[in-house]
Design a protein around this motif. Structure first.
Motif, PDB file in Angstrom:
ATOM      1  N   THR A   1      43.066  34.846  40.299  1.00  0.00           N
ATOM      2  CA  THR A   1      42.275  33.777  39.674  1.00  0.00           C
ATOM      3  C   THR A   1      43.061  32.470  39.636  1.00  0.00           C
ATOM      4  O   THR A   1      42.568  31.417  40.077  1.00  0.00           O
TER       5      THR A   1
ATOM      6  N   THR B   1      37.898  37.968  38.171  1.00  0.00           N
ATOM      7  CA  THR B   1      38.338  39.193  37.476  1.00  0.00           C
ATOM      8  C   THR B   1      37.182  40.169  37.306  1.00  0.00           C
ATOM      9  O   THR B   1      37.348  41.386  37.443  1.00  0.00           O
TER      10      THR B   1
ATOM     11  N   SER C   1      43.998  40.792  39.407  1.00  0.00           N
ATOM     12  CA  SER C   1      42.864  39.862  39.385  1.00  0.00           C
ATOM     13  C   SER C   1      43.217  38.568  38.648  1.00  0.00           C
ATOM     14  O   SER C   1      42.755  37.488  39.023  1.00  0.00           O
ATOM     15  N   LEU C   2      44.035  38.667  37.599  1.00  0.00           N
ATOM     16  CA  LEU C   2      44.449  37.469  36.871  1.00  0.00           C
ATOM     17  C   LEU C   2      45.312  36.566  37.751  1.00  0.00           C
ATOM     18  O   LEU C   2      45.166  35.338  37.741  1.00  0.00           O
TER      19      LEU C   2
END
Length: 454
Positions: free
Chosen positions: A107, A143, A103-104
């Motif tokens: 992003t 996230t 998720s990081l």
């Protein structure tokens, strides 16, 4: 709370497992609809079009996480069904760490390429800045969306579909309040809707994390049980990569269709956006039955009970088709009134008419979607990801080719017809695979990547 789906009446087990998920997704779609309703009525038609035109770009990157989450769920549910608690704990911990790190990455990547994606989508100039604002804020908080879905998928794989519902209801109420406050009182426009969504998703993810840590007995551990397992991660990737490809195929289909819709201007985009909100809402029962049968099949294949897995499929298919027929009737009767909720009829009647045209065509063929989703749920739950991916690719190919070919002759209405044509193509592939019976030997204890029972 966990739920053993290897015992009890299959139809009753699946129905009662599905209902909390369905209610949860109804609330989730409801707050997405509220976003559109508030933006469309208090900011304007262009703002609604901006939110809608950016969605395929969001979904394209989210597809990566959705695919990995699916792979994780297959492994967790099959180990849990086999009664291998130590491996189940390792699978849960490994999946959560992997999805968080992913998720990081998404992003950072999403913020950097958001404007480029909007250009690829052929986003009209009059809504480009609004779309860019919405998309960048959405990616900044992605996230939280990933982690909520990861936590919810973990609970569902263990048979608990109720707890994520409760947290989602709270987040939905919060989102509605924030939407109205940010847009109407603080006059933040499209940015306000985006920030409301991010904050609400953060709350739901945090609540899920606290619950899993404190109240799920399976997460209590001895030394060395809650560790990141690289072999387990490889196993999840063996299921997750095909599912990720499948999700990317779906998102590419949405991307190409949205690009084609965008070429017709902001009025058509607004009508399409409103109709898609209704469409997404109506799809929820079929999607939830698909997730339920995946968990059911996963646990029963883990337990070695193929006959029960088949019984669950037949029961789910009947339920999904019956509910899809009812939803089709309701939308056909009340579609115009529902579409009118998204825009002011005095200023946006043309866009409303376009949305009504879409929803009447697509909703009349929901029963095909019910067959596709239910059958794909069996393939996904068994770990038969290659054919699942092929069916999705065929769905995309037919949908995109049909839309681009016939829109040249019949205008944007050809796009509406292309969607159920894709469902039909995909369902044929999935049904052929199910009838062959080959999906029955794709579980983790048959796979070359699998970790054999001790």
């Amino acid at each position: 709370m966990t739920k053993d789906m290897t015992i009890g009446n299959p139809a009753k087990t699946i129905l009662f497992f599905t209902l909390p998920m369905l209610l949860g997704n109804v609330f989730q779609q409801f707050y997405n609809m509220v976003d559109a309703i508030i933006v469309g009525n208090f900011v304007g038609e262009n703002a609604l079009a901006a939110v809608g035109s950016s969605f395929p770009a969001v979904f394209m990157l989210v597809a990566v996480a959705m695919g990995l989450t699916t792979g994780c769920s297959v492994v967790i549910s099959q180990y849990f069904g086999a009664g291998k608690i130590k491996e189940t704990k390792q699978a849960i911990f490994t999946s959560l760490i992997a999805i968080f790190l992913l998720s990081l990455i998404v992003t950072v990547f999403g913020v950097l390429v958001s404007d480029y994606l909007l250009k690829l989508l052929n986003t009209p100039e009059n809504i480009f800045i609004l779309s860019s604002t919405y998309l960048k804020i959405y990616f900044l908080g992605i996230t939280f969306l990933f982690m909520y879905n990861a936590f919810a998928a973990t609970m569902r794989a263990l048979g608990d579909s109720k707890t994520p519902l409760y947290f989602l209801i709270l987040a939905t109420i919060l989102n509605v309040v924030l939407d109205y406050s940010f847009v109407v009182y603080l006059n933040l426009g499209v940015a306000g809707v985006a920030w409301a969504t991010v904050i609400s998703q953060a709350v739901s993810a945090l609540l899920c994390l606290l619950y899993i840590v404190k109240f799920m007995p399976i997460m209590s551990s001895s030394k060395g049980e809650l560790v990141f397992s690289y072999p387990m991660f490889k196993l999840m990737l063996s299921y997750g990569i095909p599912s990720t490809i499948q999700q990317l195929i779906v998102s590419l289909g949405m991307f190409f269709l949205q690009r084609l819709v965008n070429s017709y201007g902001s009025v058509v985009i607004a009508g399409y956006t409103a109709a898609c909100k209704i469409d997404s809402f109506a799809m929820m029962p079929m999607m939830n039955f698909s997730m339920a049968i995946s968990t059911f099949v996963g646990q029963n294949i883990g337990a070695g009970n193929i006959k029960r897995a088949k019984q669950g499929y037949h029961a789910t298919l009947v339920l999904a088709v019956a509910i899809s027929a009812f939803i089709s009737l309701m939308i056909f009767l009340f579609g115009p009134q529902i579409i009118s909720l998204f825009m002011d009829a005095s200023t946006s009647q043309e866009a409303i008419n376009i949305g009504v045209g879409y929803i009447k065509i697509v909703s009349s063929l929901y029963f095909i979607m019910a067959i596709l989703f239910t059958t794909n749920g069996v393939l996904r739950g068994s770990g038969d990801m290659s054919v699942f991916t092929i069916a999705s690719a065929f769905n995309l190919l037919v949908r995109v080719v049909f839309a681009y070919l016939f829109s040249a002759f019949f205008g944007y209405q050809a796009i509406w017809w292309a969607i159920p044509m894709g469902w039909l193509a995909g369902s044929i592939i999935s049904l052929i695979r199910y009838r062959s019976g080959k999906w029955q030997k794709k579980g983790i204890f048959h796979s070359e990547y699998g970790i054999p029972p001790e």
